[in-house]
Design an enzyme around this catalytic site. Structure first.
Site, PDB file in Angstrom:
ATOM      1  N   ASP A  68       1.065  -1.120  -0.024  1.00 49.57           N
ATOM      2  CA  ASP A  68       0.024   0.017  -0.058  1.00 49.57           C
ATOM      3  C   ASP A  68       0.834   1.411   0.076  1.00 49.57           C
ATOM      4  O   ASP A  68       1.639   1.466   0.954  1.00 49.57           O
ATOM      5  CB  ASP A  68      -0.844   0.042   1.185  1.00 49.57           C
ATOM      6  CG  ASP A  68      -1.785   1.155   1.345  1.00 49.57           C
ATOM      7  OD1 ASP A  68      -1.685   2.170   0.718  1.00 49.57           O
ATOM      8  OD2 ASP A  68      -2.808   1.100   2.072  1.00 49.57           O
ATOM      9  N   ASN A  95       2.984   3.735 -10.054  1.00 45.96           N
ATOM     10  CA  ASN A  95       1.523   3.703 -11.224  1.00 45.96           C
ATOM     11  C   ASN A  95       0.238   3.913 -10.125  1.00 45.96           C
ATOM     12  O   ASN A  95      -0.692   4.342 -10.651  1.00 45.96           O
ATOM     13  CB  ASN A  95       1.356   2.312 -11.750  1.00 45.96           C
ATOM     14  CG  ASN A  95       0.079   2.226 -12.149  1.00 45.96           C
ATOM     15  OD1 ASN A  95      -0.257   2.898 -13.205  1.00 45.96           O
ATOM     16  ND2 ASN A  95      -0.682   1.323 -11.661  1.00 45.96           N
ATOM     17  N   SER A 147       2.333   9.883 -14.529  1.00 45.63           N
ATOM     18  CA  SER A 147       1.783  11.262 -14.348  1.00 45.63           C
ATOM     19  C   SER A 147       0.370  11.006 -15.069  1.00 45.63           C
ATOM     20  O   SER A 147      -0.402  10.207 -15.109  1.00 45.63           O
ATOM     21  CB  SER A 147       2.623  12.286 -14.784  1.00 45.63           C
ATOM     22  OG  SER A 147       2.160  13.600 -14.881  1.00 45.63           O
ATOM     23  N   TYR A 161      -6.647  16.526  -8.309  1.00 51.01           N
ATOM     24  CA  TYR A 161      -5.745  15.415  -9.107  1.00 51.01           C
ATOM     25  C   TYR A 161      -4.816  16.153  -9.772  1.00 51.01           C
ATOM     26  O   TYR A 161      -3.716  15.720  -9.877  1.00 51.01           O
ATOM     27  CB  TYR A 161      -6.955  14.768 -10.020  1.00 51.01           C
ATOM     28  CG  TYR A 161      -6.424  13.622 -10.943  1.00 51.01           C
ATOM     29  CD1 TYR A 161      -5.948  12.476 -10.374  1.00 51.01           C
ATOM     30  CD2 TYR A 161      -6.021  13.921 -12.244  1.00 51.01           C
ATOM     31  CE1 TYR A 161      -5.301  11.437 -11.384  1.00 51.01           C
ATOM     32  CE2 TYR A 161      -5.475  12.758 -13.106  1.00 51.01           C
ATOM     33  CZ  TYR A 161      -5.256  11.688 -12.502  1.00 51.01           C
ATOM     34  OH  TYR A 161      -4.685  10.521 -13.492  1.00 51.01           O
ATOM     35  N   LYS A 165      -0.560  15.637  -9.863  1.00 49.93           N
ATOM     36  CA  LYS A 165       0.161  15.009 -11.218  1.00 49.93           C
ATOM     37  C   LYS A 165       1.205  16.261 -11.586  1.00 49.93           C
ATOM     38  O   LYS A 165       2.306  15.866 -11.842  1.00 49.93           O
ATOM     39  CB  LYS A 165      -0.759  14.678 -12.266  1.00 49.93           C
ATOM     40  CG  LYS A 165      -1.572  13.588 -11.998  1.00 49.93           C
ATOM     41  CD  LYS A 165      -0.835  12.172 -12.088  1.00 49.93           C
ATOM     42  CE  LYS A 165      -1.923  11.165 -11.669  1.00 49.93           C
ATOM     43  NZ  LYS A 165      -0.979   9.707 -11.414  1.00 49.93           N
TER      44      LYS A 165
END
Ligand SMILES: NC(=O)c1ccc[n+]([C@@H]2O[C@H](COP(=O)([O-])OP(=O)(O)OC[C@H]3O[C@@H](n4cnc5c(N)ncnc54)[C@H](OP(=O)(O)O)[C@@H]3O)[C@@H](O)[C@H]2O)c1
Length: 289
Positions: A68, A95, A147, A161, A165
């Site tokens: 995790d 990822n 990304s 979000y 990124k």
């Protein structure tokens, strides 16, 4: 016998986070099929049935490991296990991630912090744990950070979000300089709409779900738009394509720092470069009208 020994010594080892579905899942399979000894890591081992079945059927060099990215102890355990078994990690694919929809006003600080915890600090945590191992063998390596096209541009109701990124992009650019002297490549992957579980696993902020929010209908519209873009075969790219780009980047002698995946991603990034901010914003607004 000697050949087997040489093969075992030379077999490269990859660790992929977020392997239960989508891009991580396909990347694991492609790397293992290409000969990497692949640790497919996931936070919930109950989701491993599918990949284990494929790996067993095809006799792939693939093993599941619990990890995790929000949990230091689970990262330590996973990496210790790999080092005990293989004494090396050549490739790390960061990822694991999810989306968070909602206007800045509607999102709570805790929701935004949780988004950063996984999408940004998760990458930092796993990377910090594997770097001493990658450097130890003095044999290079590659760190692939997933990304998004959203790491190059902000869109409405995805500010949290997008921010994670953007942070991944900055982190990766800095790391590329720091790790070059050790022969470790840093690669940024910027996918557009990819047909995965991302919409189901994304979260709508609690207040964004309240019909009394002044942003309610626009947020819903945007979430629906993303849902149809991701699930429509004419507007999205299959995750296998992302896996192929990852494989070709890590096996390249001189990989680029950035790779976009999907025509939508390339077109959007090109438009952002070519247009003024005002022109670009007009174009984005039109898509959501
Ligand atoms: N699909 C797209 O359109 C798209 C576009 C650009 C970028 N991306 C990026 O691609 C990456 C992969 O997403 P995907 O599209 O393949 O979506 P996905 O199918 O939802 O896969 C996301 C993976 O991340 C895992 N994950 C989430 N939180 C985690 C944690 N704390 N620790 C470990 N694993 C965790 C999920 O595990 P669980 O199953 O346990 O939830 C799942 O395995 C993400 O970073 C995403 O931002 C996706």
């Amino acid at each position: 016998m000697l050949l087997i020994l040489v093969y075992m010594q030379e077999q490269k080892v990859a660790l992929v986070t977020g392997s239960s579905s989508g891009i991580g899942f396909e990347t694991d399979l492609l790397l293992a099929r290409t000969g990497f000894y692949t640790y497919a890591s996931m936070r919930n081992l109950e989701k491993s049935k599918n990949i284990v079945e494929i790996a067993n059927r095809e006799n792939l060099p693939l093993q599941i490991v619990q990890l995790d990215v929000n949990d230091d102890e689970s990262i330590k355990k996973a990496v210790d296990k790999i080092v005990r078994e293989k004494e090396r990690i050549d490739v790390l694919v960061n990822n694991a991630g999810y989306g968070l929809f909602g206007s800045v006003e509607d999102l709570t600080i805790d929701e935004i912090k949780a988004q950063f915890e996984t999408n940004f600090f998760g990458i930092v945590r796993v990377t910090q744990r594997i770097l001493p191992i990658m450097r130890m063998r003095n044999n290079g390596g590659a760190i692939v950070n997933i990304s998004s096209v959203g790491g190059q541009m902000g869109v409405p109701f995805l500010s949290a979000y997008n921010s994670t990124k953007f942070a991944v992009e900055g982190l990766s650019e800095s790391m590329a300089y720091e790790l070059e002297p050790f022969g470790i490549k840093v690669i940024i992957i910027e996918p557009g709409f990819i047909r995965t579980n991302i919409i189901n696993s994304s979260i709508l902020g609690k207040k964004a779900l309240d019909p009394n929010s002044p942003y309610f209908s626009f947020t819903q519209k945007l979430a629906d738009h993303f849902n149809s873009m991701v699930n429509n075969t004419s507007t999205s790219t299959p995750p296998e394509e992302v896996a192929k780009i990852i494989l070709s980047s890590i096996t390249s002698e001189k990989p680029k720092l950035r790779y976009t995946v999907g025509n939508d991603a390339s077109a959007a990034i090109q438009a952002k470069r070519d247009m003024t901010d005002a022109e670009f914003m007009e174009m984005i607004k039109k898509q959501f009208q």
